[in-house]
Scaffold this motif. Structure first.
Motif: not given
Length: 560
Positions: A68-84
């Motif tokens: 509760q209160g924890q938000i989903a990861p940012n879109r840019l961070c997810i895209q950086a993860l996939l590229l990495a």
């Protein structure tokens, strides 16, 4: 939420990306996880990419159930993860073999900059295709480099052979001239021509053998390239969300062999035909699929019966959800009995099914046919908008599912004096297991609720209770809250606005649709209602019970 010293230090480290070259190569593997979590929480996509590209462990899990209160990861961070992840395929420092993204996507439209399920699915499929093309380019470069090296060796060998053959030709010619100087005559030139032809023949044979060897090496390399393409370097586990716009891209990604392979945990499809769903299921690995969610697809009875044999091929499948899929048994048509029989036989093959959700399928009087064939008792049963009959509720209260139910949703099924005994019997059977109950929009008046309150109070494991859009007065609502504070396990109560809070003109027994559309009286202070209810909480000392009338933002999963 109190952060640990490691988390605080990790946030400070990832805050300055310019200093990453100085510390990243000295980080022990035990600190990669807190650094990555700090990079996600602080929205540092560059740090996310550098950490994932060098990930030192076999498994990386990002996502899961959020607190509760924890938000989903940012879109840019997810895209950086996939590229990495794609870059890490050729990075010897990366030991990643399993990438678990299950539960990563944010809810559509709720979190500002999170990546929804559809967007994440498209990004994953794009990553798989890019990794495949990258592997081909790498193999092509390696093949070209090896081919040039082999040609250079063959060219050097050919030059050496030609020099040796010329030397041998000169020696043979001199010996021939010395031994036959007196008898050469006109035939000497003929013998010399034959000798030259023989040497040339030997050179051609050697050249052919060299070309044949090169062809053999080329075929071996092609075989090796195919073997490399078929080897999976990283298995990607994720929840997929597929609709008509993304179906083709998902199909290509699932049918593409390469260094990345997608394994689906939960599959959600929307507005897709039966044939497309069938093709999609054929491409999924049989292991790992836990649930399927089909929405707004015109399956019909025949289409659902056609899919059930395919669903039975997934041994771990434990959840089926059908929402607005045009299953309507209220209409009489030829072959309906045969279709019901096929559905019953198909459901009987689902050995691990524990969750069944049927929304707006219109199945009055047919609940016994569907649920009695299931080999194992259900734990989650959601039946909103099903027009359940008294016979359906009577069967459910006596079925083998009643005593094992942990979550029950009967919203928008009308309850009255005829069905109330079945509901009370059902709650009595499920009193020790039921944790989440929804009776929103069931037409519960003050009198019906008063008869039901003892049974509700007996559900000592209940954590959430939803009773929105029921025509209750302020007196009935106060009785409900007084009962709720005596339930020690209850954590959330979704209550309806009392009839006194609506503008004049509302019918005496309004429906849920009327309560939803009818405006509240501006002259009435809604805070007075919530203040009276909270006063009951304060007097009872229940600070852990959350009361709300906000139907749109109510989320029972936050309790878990």
């Amino acid at each position: 939420m109190v952060l640990s010293l490691v988390s605080l230090c990790a946030r400070e480290v990832v805050s300055d990306h310019s200093s990453s070259p100085s510390w990243l190569r000295w980080v022990p593997r035990e600190l990669y996880r807190p650094l990555l979590e700090a990079a996600f929480s602080s929205c540092r996509p560059l740090a996310v990419g550098e950490l994932v590209q060098r990930w030192p462990e076999r498994t990386l899990r990002v996502g899961g159930q959020r607190k509760q209160g924890q938000i989903a990861p940012n879109r840019l961070c997810i895209q950086a993860l996939l590229l990495a992840v794609v870059r890490g395929l050729v990075d010897q420092r990366c030991a990643l073999q399993v990438l678990d993204l299950c539960g990563l996507q944010g809810d559509e439209g709720r979190v500002g900059d999170s990546m929804g399920g559809w967007s994440l699915t498209v990004a994953l499929c794009t990553m798989v295709v890019q990794a495949r093309h990258g592997a081909r380019r790498t193999l092509r470069k390696d093949g070209d480099r090896e081919r040039k090296w082999l040609l250079a060796i063959e060219r050097e060998k050919g030059i050496k052979r030609e020099k040796g053959w010329r030397k041998e030709l000169k020696e043979l010619k001199s010996d021939e001239i010395c031994s036959n100087r007196e008898s050469t005559g006109p035939s000497g030139s003929v013998n010399e021509e034959k000798l030259i032809q023989g040497v040339r023949r030997r050179m051609e044979l050697e050249k052919k053998r060299g070309i044949s060897a090169t062809w053999t090496e080329g075929s071996k390399r092609e075989t090796e390239e195919k073997a490399v393409d078929s080897d999976v370097l990283v298995h990607v586990r994720a929840d997929l969300f597929v609709n008509a716009r993304s179906w083709e891209r998902v199909r290509v990604a699932l049918s593409t062999s390469g260094p990345l392979k997608i394994q689906c945990r939960y599959l959600r499809v929307e507005e897709i035909s039966v044939s497309s769903i069938r093709n999609l299921l054929d491409l999924l690995p049989s292991r790992g699929l836990l649930g399927i969610d089909i929405r707004y697809s015109s399956l019909g009875v025949a289409g659902f019966a056609e899919l059930l044999p395919l669903l039975s091929t997934f041994p771990e499948l434990n959840s089926i959800r059908l929402h607005y899929c045009n299953l309507d048994f209220r209409r009489d048509y030829l072959g309906q009995d045969d279709a019901l029989k096929e559905l019953s036989q198909g459901l009987a093959c689902l050995q691990e099914l524990r969750r069944l959700s049927l929304t707006a399928l219109r199945l009055p009087g047919q609940l016994r046919v569907l649920l009695s064939s299931l080999p194992q008792p259900l734990e989650i049963l959601e039946l909103p908008y099903l027009s359940l009959s008294p016979a359906d509720l009577a069967y459910l209260s006596c079925s083998h599912h009643a005593s094992t139910l942990q979550q029950l949703d009967l919203s928008e099924n009308h309850l009255d004096d005829n069905t109330l005994p079945s509901i009370r019997r059902l709650l009595s059977q499920a009193s020790s297991s039921l944790q989440h109950l929804s009776l929103s929009g069931c037409g519960l008046t003050d009198g019906l609720l008063g008869l039901l309150l003892p049974s509700l109070g007996g559900c000592w494991a209940l954590k959430t209770l939803a009773l929105a859009l029921n025509p209750l007065s302020m007196i009935g609502l106060m009785d409900l809250v007084r009962m709720a504070v005596r339930m020690p396990s209850l954590r959330q109560l979704l209550y309806p606005n009392p009839l006194e809070d609506y503008q004049p003109g509302l019918p005496d027994l309004p429906s849920s649709a009327q309560l939803l559309d009818w405006p509240l009286d501006e002259a009435t202070d809604i805070n007075i209602t919530s203040g009276q209810l909270n006063r009951v909480l304060i007097d009872s000392g229940r600070t852990d019970l959350f009361l709300t009338c906000d139907l749109l933002n109510y989320d029972k999963d936050l309790v878990d």
